[in-house]
Structure formats: C-alpha cells, structure tokens
Design a protein around this motif. Sequence first.
Motif, short mmCIF file in Angstrom:
data_model
loop_
_atom_site.label_atom_id
_atom_site.label_comp_id
_atom_site.label_asym_id
_atom_site.label_seq_id
_atom_site.Cartn_x
_atom_site.Cartn_y
_atom_site.Cartn_z
N LEU A 16 -19.41 88.39 -53.53
CA LEU A 16 -18.43 87.33 -53.71
C LEU A 16 -17.19 87.84 -54.43
O LEU A 16 -16.06 87.43 -54.12
CB LEU A 16 -19.05 86.17 -54.49
CG LEU A 16 -20.14 85.40 -53.73
CD1 LEU A 16 -20.70 84.27 -54.59
CD2 LEU A 16 -19.60 84.85 -52.42
N LEU A 57 -25.29 89.29 -54.56
CA LEU A 57 -24.41 88.23 -54.09
C LEU A 57 -23.16 88.15 -54.94
O LEU A 57 -22.05 87.98 -54.44
CB LEU A 57 -25.16 86.89 -54.15
CG LEU A 57 -26.19 86.70 -53.03
CD1 LEU A 57 -27.07 85.50 -53.34
CD2 LEU A 57 -25.49 86.52 -51.70
N TYR A 86 -29.65 83.83 -47.25
CA TYR A 86 -29.48 85.21 -46.79
C TYR A 86 -30.50 86.18 -47.37
O TYR A 86 -30.65 87.28 -46.87
CB TYR A 86 -28.06 85.70 -47.13
CG TYR A 86 -26.97 84.82 -46.59
CD1 TYR A 86 -26.78 84.69 -45.21
CD2 TYR A 86 -26.13 84.12 -47.44
CE1 TYR A 86 -25.79 83.88 -44.71
CE2 TYR A 86 -25.12 83.30 -46.94
CZ TYR A 86 -24.96 83.19 -45.57
OH TYR A 86 -23.97 82.39 -45.08
N LEU A 137 -20.25 77.73 -53.56
CA LEU A 137 -21.17 78.81 -53.19
C LEU A 137 -22.18 79.00 -54.31
O LEU A 137 -22.00 79.83 -55.20
CB LEU A 137 -20.37 80.09 -52.92
CG LEU A 137 -19.43 80.01 -51.72
CD1 LEU A 137 -18.50 81.20 -51.67
CD2 LEU A 137 -20.22 79.91 -50.43
N LEU A 182 -19.15 78.54 -43.20
CA LEU A 182 -19.00 78.11 -44.59
C LEU A 182 -17.61 77.48 -44.69
O LEU A 182 -16.60 78.18 -44.70
CB LEU A 182 -19.14 79.30 -45.55
CG LEU A 182 -20.55 79.88 -45.68
CD1 LEU A 182 -20.53 81.19 -46.45
CD2 LEU A 182 -21.48 78.88 -46.37
N THR A 208 -21.66 89.76 -44.16
CA THR A 208 -22.29 88.53 -43.67
C THR A 208 -21.52 87.30 -44.11
O THR A 208 -21.16 86.44 -43.29
CB THR A 208 -23.73 88.44 -44.20
OG1 THR A 208 -24.46 89.60 -43.77
CG2 THR A 208 -24.42 87.19 -43.69
N ILE A 209 -21.26 87.21 -45.40
CA ILE A 209 -20.59 86.01 -45.92
C ILE A 209 -19.16 85.95 -45.43
O ILE A 209 -18.65 84.88 -45.09
CB ILE A 209 -20.66 86.01 -47.46
CG1 ILE A 209 -22.13 86.02 -47.91
CG2 ILE A 209 -19.95 84.79 -48.03
CD1 ILE A 209 -22.32 86.09 -49.41
N ARG A 210 -18.50 87.09 -45.36
CA ARG A 210 -17.13 87.09 -44.85
C ARG A 210 -17.08 86.52 -43.43
O ARG A 210 -16.24 85.68 -43.11
CB ARG A 210 -16.56 88.52 -44.84
CG ARG A 210 -15.20 88.58 -44.14
CD ARG A 210 -14.54 89.92 -44.29
NE ARG A 210 -15.34 90.99 -43.72
CZ ARG A 210 -15.06 92.28 -43.83
NH1 ARG A 210 -13.99 92.64 -44.50
NH2 ARG A 210 -15.82 93.18 -43.29
N LEU A 263 -27.32 80.53 -51.54
CA LEU A 263 -27.07 81.80 -50.86
C LEU A 263 -28.33 82.67 -50.84
O LEU A 263 -28.60 83.37 -49.85
CB LEU A 263 -25.93 82.55 -51.56
CG LEU A 263 -24.57 81.85 -51.52
CD1 LEU A 263 -23.56 82.60 -52.38
CD2 LEU A 263 -24.06 81.74 -50.10
N GLU A 295 -19.23 84.51 -42.07
CA GLU A 295 -19.52 83.08 -42.10
C GLU A 295 -18.29 82.27 -42.51
O GLU A 295 -18.09 81.16 -42.03
CB GLU A 295 -20.66 82.82 -43.11
CG GLU A 295 -21.96 83.47 -42.73
CD GLU A 295 -22.80 82.58 -41.84
OE1 GLU A 295 -22.86 82.88 -40.63
OE2 GLU A 295 -23.39 81.61 -42.34
#
Lengths: 254, 254
Positions: free
Chosen positions: B84, B80, B73, B64, B58, B48-50, B69, B52
């Motif tokens: 990260l 998280l 999410y 972050l 992002l 998900t974060i990748r 976060l 974004e």
Amino acid sequence: MAGLALAGAATKNMPGVTRFMDTNVTSAPVAAPKVGTARSLVEAAHETIRHEILIGALAPETKLRFEMLRKRYGFGASTLREALTRLVGEALVTSEEQKGFRVAPVSIEDLADLTRTRVFLEKEALRESIRCGDDAWEGRVVAAYHRLSKTEARLLTSPEIPQDEFELRNREFHQALISACPSRWLNHLYGVLFQQSERYRRISLVNRKVSRDVHAEHKAIFEAALARDADLACRVAGEHIERTLSVMSKVLAS
Amino acid sequence: MAGLALAGAATKNMPGVTRFMDTNVTSAPVAAPKVGTARSLVEAAHETIRHEILIGALAPETKLRFEMLRKRYGFGASTLREALTRLVGEALVTSEEQKGFRVAPVSIEDLADLTRTRVFLEKEALRESIRCGDDAWEGRVVAAYHRLSKTEARLLTSPEIPQDEFELRNREFHQALISACPSRWLNHLYGVLFQQSERYRRISLVNRKVSRDVHAEHKAIFEAALARDADLACRVAGEHIERTLSVMSKVLAS
DNA sequence: GTCAATAATAATTTCGAGATTTTTGGGAAC
DNA sequence: GTTCCCAAAAATCTCGAAATTATTATTGAC
C-alpha cells in the motif's frame, strides 16, 4: 492492565515523541519532538532518513542494511522497511527485490536532466501562478521573500550554522511563488523535483560559501512576479536555476 | 532441515510463484506466475492491488482494511502495508496516519487537471523523442503500433474480453512514442500520469464500447511521428488525449 | 431530549522471530 | 591460474502477536 500498558509499552507503538523519552515512567504528555511533528514511528523514521540523505550524511549509493539502521536510529525492521519504501517513491532511495535498499545515486547527467525538467515545470507553474494569483498569493510571496532575505542576510555574517534554515526558507519561497498555480499535479510533480534539487545543492555546497549573489537573483524573481510580468519572471527564474546547476556541476565533477 | 524447510515453508517467504501452488510437495521450479513475474510477495501484492484499483474492482475511496485485504488476497499485514505504501507513492492510494489507507478518490476536476498536465508533458517528451529518435526507436514505434492495431481490430469483433490487453498495447504504444526522449525524469513523471489516466479510462469505460474512432487517432499520431513532424505529432496527440478526456468527463458526470 | 463522559469494540501500528535468498569463502578439478 | 561447486554466514523478506489509537455504543447528568 491499563497502567501496565502505559508504563511498559510507551516505547512500543507511539511516535517519536514518547519513544525518545523513556528514562522515567511519568506519563507526562509533554512534547519532545525530535523529528518534527511525526504522528507515527514510520513517519519519524521517514523524516529522519530523508534528512540524512538530503544533507549527505548517508552518501549516495550507500547500502542501507536494516541491522545498521536499527542500531543507528532504533526503529524496528518493518518500520524501517516502510520508511524506505516511501523514500523509494520520492526517488531518494532505490530498491532491488531480494537485494535490499540503497541511497539513490547521483550523477552530473542526472543533475542536468533534473534541472532541465525542473525548469520546464517551474516556468509553466510560475506562469499559471502569476495569471491566477490573488491578494492572498501576493501576501504569501511577500512574506516568504522577506523571511528568505533575512536568512540570506544572516548567512553573510555567520555562514555555517543555519544551512537547514536556508533550505527551508528557500523552499518556502519557491513554493509560495507557484502556490497559486491551480494544477495540483503540476505542484506535486514540481515538489518531487525540487526535493531532488535540494539534495544536489546540499551535497555540492558542503562546507562551501555561496559565491554568487543569490539574493539578487531571488530579488529579481520576486519583483517580476509581483509585477505580474510572467515572461520576465520565467526567464529570470530559469536563469536562476541554471546558474545553480552550473555551480553544482563543477563541484560534483571535482 | 533443508527438506523440512522446503516443504513446509514454501508458503512463507517465496513470491507468488510458490505461494499459489502448494498442493504437492514437488520441488519443481516451474513457473506458475499468477501475478506477472513477481520476485517477492510485496511485489505480488503491489501488482495485484494496483490492478484491482486500475480496473475499478476496488472503487475510489474504498477503505482498505487489513483484515479485508488479508482474507481477500492472503498476504500478511506487513506485506500489505508495504504494498500500500508503494501505491501511495504512485498516488493510487491515500493514507492518513493512524487512520489507515483508502483508494485514491477521483473527480472531474482531478481528471481535467491530470489530462492538462499529461498533455503538457507528453508534447515535450514527444518533441524530444522525434528529435532524438534513431532507427531503433522507429522500430519500436512501428512494432508497438502494429500490435496495437491488431488488438483494436480484435476489439471490434469481440469487444468485451481483451480490455487488459488493449490497455497494455495502448500503454506500450504511447511509451514507445516517447521512448527516445533522453530525459529520464520526463519519462518517469509521464509514466506516473499515464497510469492515472489509465485508471480513469478503465473506470469510465466499464461495459462501454469505444464510440469514436480511436484507431484513426492513433494512426495519425503514428504517421506524424514517423514523418518526424513534431508540431503535427504534438497537436494530434494533444487532441487525442483531450478527446479522451471529453468522453471520460461525460461518463464520470453521469 | 441533548450533550458529555466513559466503556467496549474495531482498526492501525509496531516489533521480534522464523524462513528464504543472496553473498562469501574455501577447496577440488581441470 | 581459472572455474565450478558446496557449505557457512549474512542479509532480506514474511508472518503473527502485542500494543496503541480511533471509533462506536452506552450510560448518566442537565
């Protein structure tokens, strides 16, 4: 509440420095840096486990169970988890979802591929470094070569002890050589591969002496680099690495 | 206790699949994979974060914070943290001990260096792939090229929507081209750099059409590769990447 | 008015417990 | 003898709270 926190919680959050000295309650901020200059427990765990893998204390394909690591090193589960995740990023550890972590495997095929790729990157980085290197670069190379030579000389007389030191000097020398290469990415990728090579070297050379004249090879690279002869330097450096491969392959195969 | 656990704890441990469907208590094992086929929450968070970061939702250098976060999410702190950490390994996120995580910065200098290094690796990998590729490789290249062409054609008529799909097809095509290169390490390193390039492409092309004829460039690479003309393929592929760099640099500078 | 010291606030880091999944071992059916 | 199934055990994965560190705001002195 501050005093209470200081006394009882020193082992909770602070890095290895405080963690490894919990016999008395004195708030002496002195350093007992068991693991380098780690600024957090995760970093300490990362360095500790990485070292154990590099020297072969944690053998390839060893299952890394949290219970075992907890008892062996004293870190919490989350801390260990993050440290292992970092090592996955360096390809020293593999992970499979829901099935845990393992020390990355080794093989002759991987070593050959690794060496080939490393030579490919090193030649380019070295060429660029020789092209762009200024006086400061020359200074770094001379200094690193000098320190490496000293350590190599010491290895001849007392061969067993300073293996860690040799690895350090060797890495410093090779990284000094390419330190003037302006490409950050090339430097970064080379660093990853170099660490992998370090592991193979340590695994292969456990309890063995260096038979060939490594010092002469380093000297040849050093002189070619300072003479700004990129072609010669690349050729010599490539041969140096591949000669190392040859030795390591034989050991691994046995 | 089993039933209790099933009902109440579906949101505790299971991956995104169960986490994102907690309206009813039916134990239907059907898939509602919001994030790919993630097998754990960490993997879901990572993807998900990748995504974004890659699409620029992002922005570079964004701090972050875990609180943010968590609310955005719904993942726990440790989850998280590990996600990260994975992204740090991919150089999409930077971290500084005791000061948290940030989205990795971007710069024209980094883009230039990245592109140069990527071309350097891609040429070698492509040459090896053309040398070693068998019928299966040709099949993969033809298939990937076909799918990419379809998507490119669709982009001409409805240009805005399928940006994600184009990135996917584009990556599949480039990775199919070098998929016969026998070096695992070269493939691995190339993958890292390609993902970085993807990010720059997405950041640069936000709300912009592709002006130049990308399809023609892909076609040229495709034909040279299938003709087993390594020199031509490398030259065309290098020009392709560097032309992309040129466009991206101008956008970034503005 | 500026600077240093200090308190208050916010954020990161760490641990342990709870929940789920995987693995293992025994036993029945074929 | 092999295979399958189910229960028990072990391991992984996840979360929330506790603790430390960094940052900001405030006060006092010069």
